[in-house]
Write a protein that holds these residues in place. Structure first.
Motif, mmCIF file in Angstrom:
data_model
loop_
_atom_site.group_PDB
_atom_site.id
_atom_site.type_symbol
_atom_site.label_atom_id
_atom_site.label_comp_id
_atom_site.label_asym_id
_atom_site.label_seq_id
_atom_site.Cartn_x
_atom_site.Cartn_y
_atom_site.Cartn_z
ATOM 1 N N ASN A 32 23.484 6.516 7.873
ATOM 2 C CA ASN A 32 23.497 5.069 8.119
ATOM 3 C C ASN A 32 22.636 4.360 7.070
ATOM 4 O O ASN A 32 21.411 4.279 7.219
ATOM 5 N N PRO A 33 23.237 3.856 6.006
ATOM 6 C CA PRO A 33 22.463 3.248 4.925
ATOM 7 C C PRO A 33 21.668 2.019 5.364
ATOM 8 O O PRO A 33 20.733 1.611 4.681
ATOM 9 N N GLN A 34 22.020 1.425 6.507
ATOM 10 C CA GLN A 34 21.267 0.260 6.987
ATOM 11 C C GLN A 34 19.805 0.613 7.230
ATOM 12 O O GLN A 34 18.932 -0.257 7.144
ATOM 13 N N ILE A 35 19.525 1.875 7.558
ATOM 14 C CA ILE A 35 18.157 2.272 7.888
ATOM 15 C C ILE A 35 17.255 2.119 6.672
ATOM 16 O O ILE A 35 16.178 1.517 6.747
ATOM 17 N N ARG A 36 17.683 2.642 5.535
ATOM 18 C CA ARG A 36 16.874 2.464 4.326
ATOM 19 C C ARG A 36 16.795 0.993 3.935
ATOM 20 O O ARG A 36 15.748 0.524 3.468
ATOM 21 N N ALA A 37 17.883 0.261 4.142
ATOM 22 C CA ALA A 37 17.883 -1.162 3.773
ATOM 23 C C ALA A 37 16.795 -1.923 4.527
ATOM 24 O O ALA A 37 16.134 -2.800 3.963
ATOM 25 N N VAL A 38 16.587 -1.602 5.797
ATOM 26 C CA VAL A 38 15.528 -2.264 6.567
ATOM 27 C C VAL A 38 14.166 -1.942 5.972
ATOM 28 O O VAL A 38 13.321 -2.831 5.787
ATOM 29 N N PHE A 39 13.918 -0.687 5.672
ATOM 30 C CA PHE A 39 12.610 -0.302 5.149
ATOM 31 C C PHE A 39 12.372 -0.829 3.742
ATOM 32 O O PHE A 39 11.218 -1.038 3.340
ATOM 33 N N GLU A 40 13.441 -1.054 2.992
ATOM 34 C CA GLU A 40 13.263 -1.639 1.665
ATOM 35 C C GLU A 40 12.834 -3.099 1.752
ATOM 36 O O GLU A 40 12.285 -3.647 0.791
ATOM 37 N N LEU A 41 13.079 -3.758 2.888
ATOM 38 C CA LEU A 41 12.548 -5.107 3.103
ATOM 39 C C LEU A 41 11.059 -5.063 3.421
ATOM 40 O O LEU A 41 10.322 -6.017 3.134
ATOM 41 N N ILE A 42 10.599 -3.964 4.007
ATOM 42 C CA ILE A 42 9.190 -3.814 4.353
ATOM 43 C C ILE A 42 8.363 -3.399 3.146
ATOM 44 O O ILE A 42 7.179 -3.752 3.030
ATOM 45 N N ASP A 43 8.970 -2.657 2.226
ATOM 46 C CA ASP A 43 8.251 -2.120 1.072
ATOM 47 C C ASP A 43 7.444 -3.154 0.284
ATOM 48 O O ASP A 43 6.283 -2.908 -0.056
ATOM 49 N N PRO A 44 8.019 -4.322 -0.080
ATOM 50 C CA PRO A 44 7.225 -5.287 -0.860
ATOM 51 C C PRO A 44 5.964 -5.738 -0.127
ATOM 52 O O PRO A 44 4.948 -6.031 -0.765
ATOM 53 N N VAL A 45 6.017 -5.795 1.204
ATOM 54 C CA VAL A 45 4.846 -6.208 1.979
ATOM 55 C C VAL A 45 3.760 -5.143 1.914
ATOM 56 O O VAL A 45 2.586 -5.444 1.665
ATOM 57 N N THR A 46 4.135 -3.880 2.113
ATOM 58 C CA THR A 46 3.122 -2.826 2.059
ATOM 59 C C THR A 46 2.610 -2.624 0.638
ATOM 60 O O THR A 46 1.437 -2.295 0.430
ATOM 61 N N GLN A 47 3.483 -2.838 -0.354
ATOM 62 C CA GLN A 47 3.035 -2.730 -1.744
ATOM 63 C C GLN A 47 1.999 -3.809 -2.043
ATOM 64 O O GLN A 47 0.969 -3.542 -2.680
ATOM 65 N N GLU A 48 2.255 -5.013 -1.566
ATOM 66 C CA GLU A 48 1.348 -6.132 -1.817
ATOM 67 C C GLU A 48 0.019 -5.973 -1.077
ATOM 68 O O GLU A 48 -1.056 -6.175 -1.654
ATOM 69 N N VAL A 49 0.096 -5.602 0.207
ATOM 70 C CA VAL A 49 -1.107 -5.585 1.048
ATOM 71 C C VAL A 49 -1.849 -4.257 0.960
ATOM 72 O O VAL A 49 -3.087 -4.234 0.944
ATOM 73 N N CYS A 50 -1.097 -3.143 0.885
ATOM 74 C CA CYS A 50 -1.711 -1.817 0.979
ATOM 75 C C CYS A 50 -1.624 -1.012 -0.311
ATOM 76 O O CYS A 50 -2.214 0.071 -0.412
ATOM 77 N N GLY A 51 -0.856 -1.506 -1.281
ATOM 78 C CA GLY A 51 -0.741 -0.790 -2.551
ATOM 79 C C GLY A 51 0.177 0.407 -2.515
ATOM 80 O O GLY A 51 0.163 1.230 -3.445
ATOM 81 N N ARG A 52 0.992 0.553 -1.484
ATOM 82 C CA ARG A 52 1.894 1.693 -1.341
ATOM 83 C C ARG A 52 3.209 1.237 -0.735
ATOM 84 O O ARG A 52 3.255 0.229 -0.024
ATOM 85 N N ARG A 53 4.263 1.996 -1.009
ATOM 86 C CA ARG A 53 5.579 1.721 -0.402
ATOM 87 C C ARG A 53 5.778 2.640 0.786
ATOM 88 O O ARG A 53 5.568 3.855 0.690
ATOM 89 N N LEU A 54 6.215 2.078 1.897
ATOM 90 C CA LEU A 54 6.427 2.877 3.100
ATOM 91 C C LEU A 54 7.576 3.863 2.917
ATOM 92 O O LEU A 54 7.531 4.975 3.463
ATOM 93 N N THR A 55 8.595 3.498 2.162
ATOM 94 C CA THR A 55 9.726 4.411 1.964
ATOM 95 C C THR A 55 9.289 5.699 1.274
ATOM 96 O O THR A 55 9.879 6.758 1.509
ATOM 97 N N ASP A 56 8.255 5.635 0.427
ATOM 98 C CA ASP A 56 7.777 6.843 -0.245
ATOM 99 C C ASP A 56 7.203 7.838 0.751
ATOM 100 O O ASP A 56 7.185 9.049 0.498
#
Length: 456
Positions: A32-56
Motif C-alpha cells: 500500500n504505497p499510501q503508507i509511505r506517502a503519509v510518512f513522507e509528509l511527516i519527514d520535513p517536520v522531523t527533519q526541521e525540528v529533530c534533525g532526522r527523517r522518520l522514514t529512515d
C-alpha cells in the motif's frame, strides 16, 4: 455537523501507546504505497525540528519493533504510532470506507482529529512533537504505566490506599482492565500490593506516565502552542473518551487536547455510549489489534447483540496481515468499495500497472488531490446554489456476514511464506497470548518472564 444519529459507516478507533507493529507495518507498506506517502509528509517536520527523517527509522529490513523505537528518542515512537494510524485511515478511505465516527485512545485522539480534517498531517506531527517535549519536561523519564486486571473502582481504591498524589488512574479499558500511571517507585508499590491481593498486572511499553495530575503544569504552554496552528472544521464527527462527548464545531481543540495531560481515558464508557447510539462496526486504524480486542470486553454484560470488530495493520493467526481480510469484510457489508485506488488508476492512467500507478500516487497523489479541490472550488463558485443539488441517497444498512462477527476473519492464506522469520513467528505468538490472557499485546516482549510477571 449533526452527531445525534449514527451513520452507515464504521467507527474508526485510533490507538495510543503501544499502537505499532513493525512486521505488519512493513508488510502493509510494501502493498500500500499510501503508507509511505503519509510518512513522507511527516519527514520535513522531523527533519526541521529533530534533525532526522522518520522514514529512515521505520522503512527498513528487518522490521523495527516498538521495543526498539522506545529505546530511541521519545518522539520517534510517538510519531510512529501517530503516522501508522493516519496511514491505516488513508488506506481505508482510499477503499471507499466512510466512517460515521472517529475515536482516539489517548495519543490516538490527535490522530483522529487530523483524520477528520481539524489539522494538516504536518501540523498534527507538530502537535505530537510538542506534546512529547512538554511531557518529557515534567516527567524526565521517571514515569511508568501498569495494566491491572481489575475494575476502575477497585483500582481507584488501590490508589487511595497508597496515598500518593502522583499515582493516578490513566485509562479505564473495560471492567477487568484499568491502567495506572505514576513514578516508578509508586508503580513498584502498586505491584507489591497487587500481588498480595491476587490482582494480575503487566508493565506497559510507555515513554512516560501519561494522564497524570503531575503534568498539569505542562498543559497551558502546550495549549498556547496548539492555538497558534490553523484549526479547520471537522469533516467527520470525533468522539473523545476523555471529555466524554463529541467535539463541537468552533470549540478550541487546543484546550481539549491540553485536558489530556491530566484527565483519564474512559474507553469502556465511550464504547458503550457509541453502541447505545447504534454503532455496531468498530475498526482499529493503526498498529496491532489492542482496541478491537477491548471493544467486546467493554460491552460484556452491557449489550445483548453482537458487534463487528476488525483491525488493519496487525498480524493474526497464520501470520497473515489482517488488512486484506478487513477490507473484504467491509466490502461484504457494503461499507467499502471493491477497488479503492485502482478505480482512480483505471480512470486517469489505464496504461499503467497497479504497481506503477501506486508508485506515482505515493509521489504525486497529494498534489493531484489539491489540484482537484482547487478546481472544484472554482467550479462551484461562492454563489452556487447547493440547495438545488440532488440529495445524497440514504444509505441502506447491510447486515454484516456472520464470519465477520466479533473478530476479524482469518481466511487461509496460501501465499504465506513457508518459513517465516523470527519476528513474524513472535508476532503470531504474541497475538495468541494477548487474545487468550486479555493483556495488551505490548506486554509480551521477548524478555517477558511470563510466569513471574504475568502469572502465566
Amino acid at each position: 455537523m449533526s452527531t445525534t444519529q449514527p451513520a452507515s459507516g464504521p467507527v474508526l478507533l485510533f490507538p495510543g501507546q503501544g499502537g505499532y507493529d513493525g512486521v505488519a507495518f512493513n508488510r502493509a507498506a510494501r502493498e500500500n504505497p499510501q503508507i509511505r506517502a503519509v510518512f513522507e509528509l511527516i519527514d520535513p517536520v522531523t527533519q526541521e525540528v529533530c534533525g532526522r527523517r522518520l522514514t529512515d527509522v521505520l522503512f527498513r529490513e528487518p522490521p523495527v519493533e516498538l521495543a526498539q523505537l522506545l529505546k530511541d528518542e521519545p518522539w520517534v515512537s510517538q510519531l510512529a504510532i501517530y503516522g501508522t494510524g493516519l496511514a491505516a485511515h488513508r488506506v481505508l478511505t482510499d477503499h471507499g470506507v466512510r466512517p460515521s465516527v472517529l475515536v482516539g485512545h489517548s495519543l490516538g485522539e490527535i490522530t483522529a482529529l487530523v483524520a477528520a480534517g481539524a489539522y494538516s498531517v504536518e501540523d498534527g506531527a507538530r502537535i505530537v512533537l510538542r506534546r512529547t517535549s512538554a511531557i518529557a519536561g515534567r516527567d524526565a523519564g521517571q514515569g511508568a504505566m501498569i495494566a491491572l486486571a481489575a475494575s476502575a473502582a477497585r483500582s481507584r481504591n488501590l490508589v487511595a490506599l497508597l496515598e500518593n498524589d502522583a499515582l493516578a488512574v490513566a485509562t479505564e479499558n473495560h471492567d477487568a482492565q484499568t491502567v495506572l500511571s505514576g513514578p516508578r517507585e509508586a508503580i513498584a508499590q502498586v505491584k507489591a500490593v497487587a500481588e498480595q491481593l491476587g490482582i494480575g498486572f503487566a508493565d506497559l511499553d510507555a515513554s512516560f506516565a501519561f494522564h497524570n495530575p503531575t503534568l498539569a503544569g505542562a498543559a497551558p504552554g502546550f495549549a498556547a502552542y496548539v492555538r497558534g496552528l490553523a484549526q479547520l472544521p471537522l469533516s467527520v464527527p470525533v468522539y473523545s473518551p476523555i471529555t466524554g462527548r463529541f467535539y463541537e464545531d468552533g470549540e478550541s481543540v487546543a484546550d481539549r487536547l491540553a485536558d489530556h495531560f491530566t484527565r483519564p481515558v474512559r474507553f469502556a464508557t465511550a464504547v458503550r455510549f457509541l453502541h447505545g447510539r447504534g454503532e455496531r462496526t468498530f475498526v482499529e486504524a493503526g498498529g496491532r489489534a489492542t482496541l478491537t480486542s477491548l471493544v467486546p470486553k467493554a460491552l460484556l454484560g452491557h449489550a445483548d447483540d453482537h458487534v463487528t470488530v476488525l483491525s488493519t495493520l496487525s498480524v493474526g493467526r497464520g501470520n497473515a496481515l489482517r488488512l486484506p481480510d478487513t477490507l473484504a469484510a467491509l466490502r461484504a457489508a457494503g461499507l467499502a468499495t471493491h477497488d479503492g485506488l485502482d478505480a482512480v488508476r483505471r480512470h486517469l492512467a489505464p496504461a499503467l500497472s497497479p504497481d506503477e500507478f501506486g508508485a506515482f500516487w505515493a509521489q504525486a497523489g497529494r498534489e493531484v488531490e489539491d489540484l482537484v479541490n482547487r478546481r472544484l472550488s472554482v467550479f462551484r463558485g461562492p454563489a452556487r446554489d447547493t440547495a438545488s443539488a440532488p440529495a445524497e441517497p440514504t444509505p441502506v444498512p447491510v447486515p454484516v456476514p456472520a464470519e465477520a462477527k466479533i473478530a476479524a476473519p482469518e481466511a487461509a492464506r496460501t501465499a504465506a511464506p513457508a518459513r517465516p522469520d523470527r519476528a513474524e513467528v513472535f508476532a503470531t505468538v504474541r497475538a495468541l497470548y494477548a487474545e487468550a490472557l486479555e493483556y495488551p499485546e505490548e506486554v509480551f516482549t521477548p524478555e517477558a518472564l511470563l510466569e513471574a510477571e504475568l502469572g502465566v
